[in-house]
Design a protein around this motif. Structure first.
Motif: not given
Length: 423
Positions: A41-53, A87-89
């Motif tokens: 449930s947290h994979v997309s939220v965590n990876l989006i934050a990772f990419l933002n940084s 995540i891809g979008e």
């Protein structure tokens, strides 16, 4: 990992005390932990934050490029398609302003995202995301095979979305390089896409040829080869009546595999033998057609209805030397004016040899099918001296038969023949 843990790790990597040299291994370790320790449930939220940084202002290009390459490799293996899509979008939106620096990573993310769209049958979105791949780039060398593969994939998605116009544009791009490709499967997809475009554009004779050639390919399964053969028969039936269609029907009728397609072979046989088609047979055949094959033409009739009328008109020319326009209309199930219009068009186009007497309201058929070529007068050439030549032919046939009988008598009864000839 929880989102709060990821935020704390990112804050540490973005702190002024962290050097650029330490950021690349630091982000790689964080990526590994996010993928391994985050609940679904947290994979997309965590990876989006990772990419933002990672793609923000605090990380230099030298440090972020190898980390993003690692991310792309791991991105393909995320099991949840909804998470992959989100995540891809988001990744593509972040890369939009700096795609020149990350062309290869951008193209791989687009291909992965296209997989997700295709699995959801969203072919329009898949085509759009693939169209964003930079294939004519000065930043990297792209092999011809890779270019053709992307163009063919875009073409296939556009065809599934019934966007024939754009599909043809990308197929034409692939056409310039397909001869350099050694991949048989890729060539097969190119041929199939070309046949489908011909089919969609109602160039049925060319589509028939393309499908028939595909039906011989050893690369595809037997069931798919028969399906290609069935498509070829359908296109031959829908093609305008004339010498070219007759040749196509002959090739398909003489193909031994056609007998296995019972539903298709019935109408194929009748058309090849110039037999008239009944409305019930036409309706049964129409049930299996695609929507574009049932679309109405400019005069309000369907492609199938027009093909059947022209076929039945050609079949009538085999049965009759002449026929009244009223009677022809009844035979074709059309008003007499419409029947005359069809006959006049086919004669003018050289697909039927005949002439129309509008005073007596008769149509004379001079030998059935034409050559497919127009004459300078706009009508098919009339057979000059047709009756005289027919008489000559009959006299010649009679003389040959008399000669055969005489020869047989001489062999069986030589004395009788000698005695009678002497008188």
């Amino acid at each position: 990992m929880n989102p709060s843990d990821v935020s704390a790790a990112i804050a540490a990597l973005e702190s002024p005390s962290a050097t650029q040299a330490s950021k690349s291994p630091g982000y790689n370790q964080l990526l590994t932990r996010v993928l391994a320790e985050s609940p679904a449930s947290h994979v997309s939220v965590n990876l989006i934050a990772f990419l933002n940084s990672l793609l923000g202002d605090t990380v230099g290009l030298v440090a972020s490029r190898p980390v993003l390459a690692s991310f792309v490799t791991q991105f393909k293996s995320i099991p949840d398609s909804a998470a992959r899509k989100a995540i891809g979008e988001h990744a593509l939106s972040l890369l939009a302003s700096q795609v020149v620096s990350f062309e290869e990573q951008d193209s791989k993310i687009r291909e992965c995202l296209a997989d997700v769209y295709e699995a959801e049958n969203d072919n329009c979105a898949a085509a759009k995301v693939l169209q964003g791949i930079q294939l004519e780039s000065s930043q990297r060398m792209i092999p011809d095979d890779a270019k053709v593969r992307i163009w063919i994939r875009i073409t296939r998605n556009l065809l599934e979305d019934d966007n024939t116009t754009e599909a043809e544009i990308y197929l034409n791009r692939a056409k310039n390089l397909i001869y350099k490709c050694e991949d048989l499967e890729l060539k097969l997809h190119f041929q199939l896409s070309q046949a489908r475009i011909f089919d969609a554009r109602r160039r049925f004779l060319e589509a028939c040829h393309g499908y028939h050639m595909l039906s011989f390919s050893p690369v595809i399964a037997e069931e798919e080869r028969l399906q290609s053969l069935s498509s070829a028969i359908t296109c031959a039936v829908l093609a305008p009546a004339g010498p070219q269609r007759s040749r196509a029907l002959a090739r398909l009728y003489k193909d031994d595999r056609s007998h296995q397609l019972e539903a298709d072979f019935s109408i194929l046989e009748k058309m090849y033998l110039d037999r008239l088609l009944s409305p019930a047979e036409v309706d049964k055949f129409a049930e299996r057609l695609s929507p574009h094959q049932l679309a109405k033409t400019a005069d309000g009739s369907t492609v199938l209805a027009k093909a059947v009328v022209e076929h039945n008109l050609l079949g009538a020319s085999r049965l009759y030397n002449n026929i009244g326009i009223e009677e022809l209309g009844i035979l074709l199930g059309l008003p007499s004016e419409k029947a005359e219009e069809y006959a006049a068009r086919m004669i003018e186009q050289g697909r039927l040899v005949g002439r129309i007497d509008q005073i007596d309201k008769l149509i004379f058929f001079d030998g059935g099918e034409g050559t497919g070529e127009k004459t300078s007068s706009g009508q098919a050439d009339r057979v000059v001296g047709r009756e005289v030549r027919k008489w000559d032919s009959n006299v010649q046939g009679l003389a040959e038969e008399v000669e055969k009988v005489t020869t047989l008598l001489q062999n069986q009864f030589p004395e009788f023949v000698t005695a009678n000839l002497s008188h």
